[in-house]
Design an enzyme around this catalytic site. Structure first.
Site, short mmCIF file in Angstrom:
data_model
loop_
_atom_site.label_atom_id
_atom_site.label_comp_id
_atom_site.label_asym_id
_atom_site.label_seq_id
_atom_site.Cartn_x
_atom_site.Cartn_y
_atom_site.Cartn_z
N GLY A 188 0.75 -1.14 -0.05
CA GLY A 188 -0.11 -0.26 0.10
C GLY A 188 0.81 1.29 0.04
N VAL B 109 3.90 -5.58 3.05
CA VAL B 109 4.11 -6.70 3.84
C VAL B 109 4.63 -8.12 3.26
CG1 VAL B 109 3.21 -8.33 5.55
CG2 VAL B 109 2.63 -5.74 5.64
N ASP C 162 -9.30 1.74 13.69
CA ASP C 162 -9.36 1.18 12.37
C ASP C 162 -9.62 -0.23 12.29
OD1 ASP C 162 -9.20 2.01 9.41
OD2 ASP C 162 -7.13 1.48 9.24
#
Length: 550
Positions: A18, A23, A132
């Protein structure tokens, strides 16, 4: 994309990416244990605010113990990059499950909601608000259990941190920038529960402004969910925070009562089986299906005590060869491997943990270790920042495209891991072929400080120790605990001291947990080093919550 790789790990594949980073699935070179490594992107690494948030995320994770949250192994930072090394969850994101399988059914949705609420409850118990929660940040494992990930924008409860979150799941008060509250996490979990039941979000405005108005003013669409769970949805999506359960733990109690009455005593077993079956249909997306095993070596250099958790690696202990290799590595100036470990069932490994240049989770309630770990941990400069820390992840389907109300190092666009430790995988350690016969010279210790000393339970506490040196040679840090009845006085020793050996950097941060054995309203922690610190020993004292001094 960053080309820097955490020393001591071999990357095998990217799990997601992102705007804030990526990751990857990686293997610890010396032991073959698989992990998920979240890298901060190069563009953000040059911006101090994002680096600060990234460190805080790791520190929050290090202080959070939960079977329902993906765990932290270590945080690594150097001039070339920053990374969080965490538990690899062998599962898929709830977002992937919903997009490919549609609504889950009431029992499966209740199981997911309960697991998520238990993870949030563990965070709320230590005063942390996730902020979140969404399907991208819930990973569903092969047995139907789930883990919560990505604490990138988490803050302490009551903090005024501005408007942040993922719009489709933000509580009405989040839109106004009100102080962070646990009730906002309950709202987001309920919005996700609604989506699991119906296949769509509770509100779907055409733009951010319309979506905000719907969350603030529109009626709760309870008529779209099964009658048996409408009260749960009505309570969780209440517009006023004080009409929602104040803590996730309280909501779990309500959920269990409603689920048992509506679906019978074995509702949870059936729901978990349903989730496991759905994950099995997506088996090719699991990290365990996307990587292979190979031979390993056995020269781990860092012991990192962890509370026993299913599926984590067994403890790693450095042997004599590992110590010699580490000494050679310091002289050669090489960045060597980092190790991380799960504690075995013995009490000696369940209490404390320390990581050079990082904060990591300490073991659950147990007696202090009688023989502390003594493994050198090399590498990278780290400037720890006080605070609590978080755990991230990345889903196989990639980062979420949901708009986020405020940019942050780990907001909506950040990688959301979909991974967990399975069996040891691959890799052979690349170690120096020559060792020097001259041991490294111990540096001068410029400062030792104790921070974030707090009571974490009735008989448990946690403290963060920071040591700064003028060189990267070996040092030892000794942490001692005391209990007493008089403020300003250390009192009597409580359990054995813990000593940690460190080398390879000029600053070290150790987070150590302790189970108090004696009575006393005042708890004290003291840290000293060898060589002795120029500024003298450091200590800190707290008055425990169960005591009132008149």
């Amino acid at each position: 994309m960053s080309t820097w790789v955490v020393p001591g790990y071999t990357e095998s594949l990217e799990l997601g990416a992102g705007a804030s980073g990526r990751v990857v699935l990686a293997v610890h070179a010396d032991t073959g244990v698989r992990v998920a490594v979240k890298y901060l992107s190069d563009s953000l690494r040059t911006r101090p605010g994002f680096v600060h948030d990234f460190r805080a995320e790791a520190r929050l994770l290090g202080g959070l113990r939960s079977l329902y949250v993906a765990g932290l192994y270590e945080y690594v930072e150097s001039p070339q990059g920053a990374a969080i090394v965490m538990e690899l969850v062998d599962g898929v994101s709830l977002r992937t499950l919903l997009s490919r399988q549609g609504p889950l059914g009431p029992e499966a949705a209740l199981v997911l909601l309960k697991g998520s609420l238990l993870g949030l409850a563990d965070a709320h118990r230590v005063g942390v608000v996730h902020r979140d929660y969404k399907p991208e940040n819930v990973l569903v494992e092969t047995d139907g259990s789930s883990k919560l990930v990505d604490f990138g924008i988490a803050v302490d409860a009551g903090t005024s941190a501005g408007v942040a979150g993922t719009p489709s799941y933000m509580a009405p008060e989040q839109w106004t920038g009100a102080p962070a509250s646990c009730a906002a996490d309950v709202y987001a979990a309920t919005a996700t529960f609604f989506e699991c039941l119906t296949g769509h979000k509770p509100y779907s405005g055409d733009n951010i402004a319309e979506l905000a108005l719907q969350h603030v003013d529109a009626p709760v669409p309870v008529e779209e969910v099964p009658a048996a769970v409408r009260e749960l949805v009505r309570r969780g999506l209440a517009k006023e925070p004080d009409r929602r359960p104040a803590q996730a733990e309280a909501f779990v109690t309500e959920l269990e009562a409603i689920a048992g009455a509506a679906y019978g005593a074995d509702w949870e077993e059936r729901g978990r089986a349903r989730l496991a079956a759905l994950v099995a249909l997506l088996a090719l997306l699991l990290p365990s299906a996307r990587s292979s095993r190979s031979s390993t070596t056995d020269t781990a250099r860092t012991v990192l005590g962890q509370a026993p958790r299913h599926g984590w690696a067994r403890s790693w202990r450095p042997g004599r060869p590992g110590m010699l290799v580490a000494a050679a590595a310091v002289l050669l100036g090489l960045l060597l491997t980092y190790g991380m470990r799960h504690a075995s069932a013995g009490a000696a490994e369940r209490t404390a943990e320390a990581v050079a240049t990082t904060t990591a989770r300490a073991g659950a309630e147990a007696a202090p270790p009688t023989s502390p770990p003594t493994a050198p941990t090399p590498s990278g400069d780290v400037s720890p920042t006080p605070g609590v820390s978080p755990a991230p992840g990345v889903s196989p389907s990639g980062p979420s495209a949901t708009p986020t109300a405020q940019p942050s190092a780990s907001a909506t666009g950040s990688p959301t891991q979909s991974t967990t430790p399975s069996e040891p995988a691959s890799s052979t350690s690349a170690t120096p072929t020559a060792a020097s016969s001259t041991p490294p010279v111990a540096p001068a210790v410029k400062n030792v400080a104790v921070s974030a000393f707090r009571q974490t339970g009735t008989t448990t506490s946690s403290a963060t120790i920071t040591v700064t040196t003028d060189g990267s040679g070996p040092i030892s840090v000794t942490v001692s605990w005391f209990t007493g009845t008089t403020g300003g006085v250390a009192g009597s020793p409580d359990g054995a001291s813990q000593t940690f050996e460190r080398s390879g950097a000029t600053q070290y941060t150790l987070t150590v947990d302790h189970t108090v054995q004696n009575d006393g309203c005042y708890w004290t922690v003291r840290a000293t080093t060898t060589p002795a610190p120029a500024s003298g020993d450091a200590s800190q004292q707290i008055l425990t919550r169960q005591c009132e001094i008149g």
